[in-house]
Design a protein around this motif. Sequence first.
Motif, short mmCIF file in Angstrom:
data_model
loop_
_atom_site.label_atom_id
_atom_site.label_comp_id
_atom_site.label_asym_id
_atom_site.label_seq_id
_atom_site.Cartn_x
_atom_site.Cartn_y
_atom_site.Cartn_z
N MET A 38 5.16 -5.58 -14.95
CA MET A 38 4.25 -6.55 -14.33
C MET A 38 4.77 -6.93 -12.96
N THR A 39 3.90 -6.96 -11.97
CA THR A 39 4.27 -7.30 -10.60
C THR A 39 3.22 -8.24 -10.03
N HIS A 40 3.66 -9.20 -9.25
CA HIS A 40 2.73 -10.15 -8.65
C HIS A 40 1.71 -9.40 -7.80
N PRO A 41 0.40 -9.69 -7.94
CA PRO A 41 -0.63 -8.96 -7.20
C PRO A 41 -0.45 -9.01 -5.68
N ALA A 42 0.01 -10.14 -5.16
CA ALA A 42 0.19 -10.25 -3.71
C ALA A 42 1.29 -9.33 -3.21
N LEU A 43 2.31 -9.14 -4.03
CA LEU A 43 3.40 -8.24 -3.64
C LEU A 43 2.92 -6.80 -3.66
N LEU A 44 2.10 -6.45 -4.64
CA LEU A 44 1.53 -5.11 -4.67
C LEU A 44 0.59 -4.89 -3.48
N ALA A 45 -0.20 -5.92 -3.14
CA ALA A 45 -1.12 -5.81 -2.01
C ALA A 45 -0.37 -5.60 -0.70
N GLN A 46 0.83 -6.16 -0.59
CA GLN A 46 1.61 -6.01 0.63
C GLN A 46 1.96 -4.55 0.90
N ASN A 47 2.00 -3.73 -0.14
CA ASN A 47 2.36 -2.33 0.05
C ASN A 47 1.37 -1.58 0.92
N ALA A 48 0.15 -2.10 1.07
CA ALA A 48 -0.81 -1.48 1.98
C ALA A 48 -0.31 -1.52 3.41
N GLN A 49 0.58 -2.45 3.70
CA GLN A 49 1.14 -2.56 5.05
C GLN A 49 2.13 -1.44 5.35
N PHE A 50 2.55 -0.70 4.32
CA PHE A 50 3.60 0.31 4.51
C PHE A 50 3.07 1.73 4.36
N ARG A 51 1.75 1.88 4.47
CA ARG A 51 1.18 3.23 4.42
C ARG A 51 1.73 4.06 5.58
N LYS A 52 2.29 5.22 5.28
CA LYS A 52 2.94 6.03 6.30
C LYS A 52 1.92 6.53 7.32
N GLU A 53 2.18 6.22 8.57
CA GLU A 53 1.25 6.63 9.61
C GLU A 53 1.88 6.41 10.98
N VAL A 54 1.62 7.34 11.89
CA VAL A 54 1.93 7.13 13.30
C VAL A 54 0.64 6.64 13.95
N ILE A 55 0.63 5.42 14.43
CA ILE A 55 -0.57 4.75 14.88
C ILE A 55 -0.56 4.65 16.40
N ALA A 56 -1.64 5.05 17.03
CA ALA A 56 -1.78 4.92 18.49
C ALA A 56 -2.06 3.46 18.82
N LEU A 57 -1.24 2.90 19.70
CA LEU A 57 -1.43 1.53 20.16
C LEU A 57 -2.32 1.47 21.39
#
Length: 418
Positions: free
Chosen positions: A1-20
């Motif tokens: 079991m993991t807190h839903p907000a902590l799981l949702a935070q993982n969307a911030q770590f999707r591997k990607e090189v992003i053009a600024l």
Amino acid sequence: MTHPALLAQNAQFRKEVIALAPGMWTAVGFAASNVHMIEGDETVTIVDTTESTGAAEIIQAEFRRITDKPVGRIVYTHSHSDHVSGASVFSPGGVPVIAGHLFASDLVGLEASRVAPDLALARRTQAQFGAALTGRERISLGLGPGDRPTEGLGAGFLAPTELIGEDRNLDLDGVMARLIMAPGETADHIALWFPDSRVLIAGDNWYHAFPNLYAIRGTPYRDFAVWSATLTRLADLVPEVLAPGHTRPVFGAEAVQEVLTTTRDAIDHVIRWTADAMDAGLAMDDIAAGISLPPDLADKPWLAEVCGRLDWSARAYAAGTLGWYDGNPTHLGKMSTAARAAHVAALAGGVEALWAAASEAHDLQWRLELCDHLIALGEEAQRLKAATLEALAKDEINAPARNTYYWEARRLREEAAE
């Protein structure tokens, strides 16, 4: 079991090189922290270099898909090891390394570490980051993915060759940047502002989480008021792109303004709440237990307590401004943990009664405290405490706390098995 907000935070770590912006990129999700690349006429500039040579090699390969121009210089936004430990990969032959003039770290063997309790810091750092935990246990670091390459952790640090002590323009091989002294999470922070593209690289002064005003691994006081003032100053630039040191960039002037100013307001709230409560004579435990964000801030996803925590922040502000004494003269005295535990056991009706109370306690925090009394009395309560820590971890929103609960539980079980 993991807190839903902590799981949702993982969307911030999707591997990607992003053009600024044209000629500017940030690599997100490959490591605990981000790496930024700015393309100049003949060379590229690397801003921050992540935590390990293994992660840096992966990011360097991703950048090479974009351009094969050599690295001309490296800029550190600040001295934390997760931002400076892959530099040798980007600069195998040696290039200029630029940082703020206060550059000093408690994690990379510089002057500050020579007066720190090194073993305590190392243990608490391993706990906060969940060293050797399983993927099921270490869901996240709060600001970065729990599962990331750690080969060569801390191995690629290069000392700065140029220290900058005031705001100044810097020519990054044809790309004009303004280096801004931006103290916040650390006193040595600098930010990079690109006025032509309106891109701001802010280091760790903002990321998609409640700010880590106090890190439980142990840190000197992070001046809350200074951090707040820096966020105001950065917002006043009116950036259209915000590239943080952790988590994904923010696009659009309105969105950038909102995240910077609401984070500043959250810091200011901690200052006001804690100061008012101290002035009113509240006990520190009551201050920490009572603090919460006001409704207009509480619903902001970038202020979720997945990294920093309000109660830790209140304690840090109190200690950082007035020191450890909380105004209660009871705390001026001294009693060992064993002596206190003996008194608690006597009140409970003996050690057996204390064991029964600990075993039957439904309040997990209270059970932990009773376990500590038992351990102080020489009782073998390590397994009960470990099980309690694991139970707390399952519902914990804060990644450093969750990692610490699991890490310390593992240590206690190993101790009990000896």
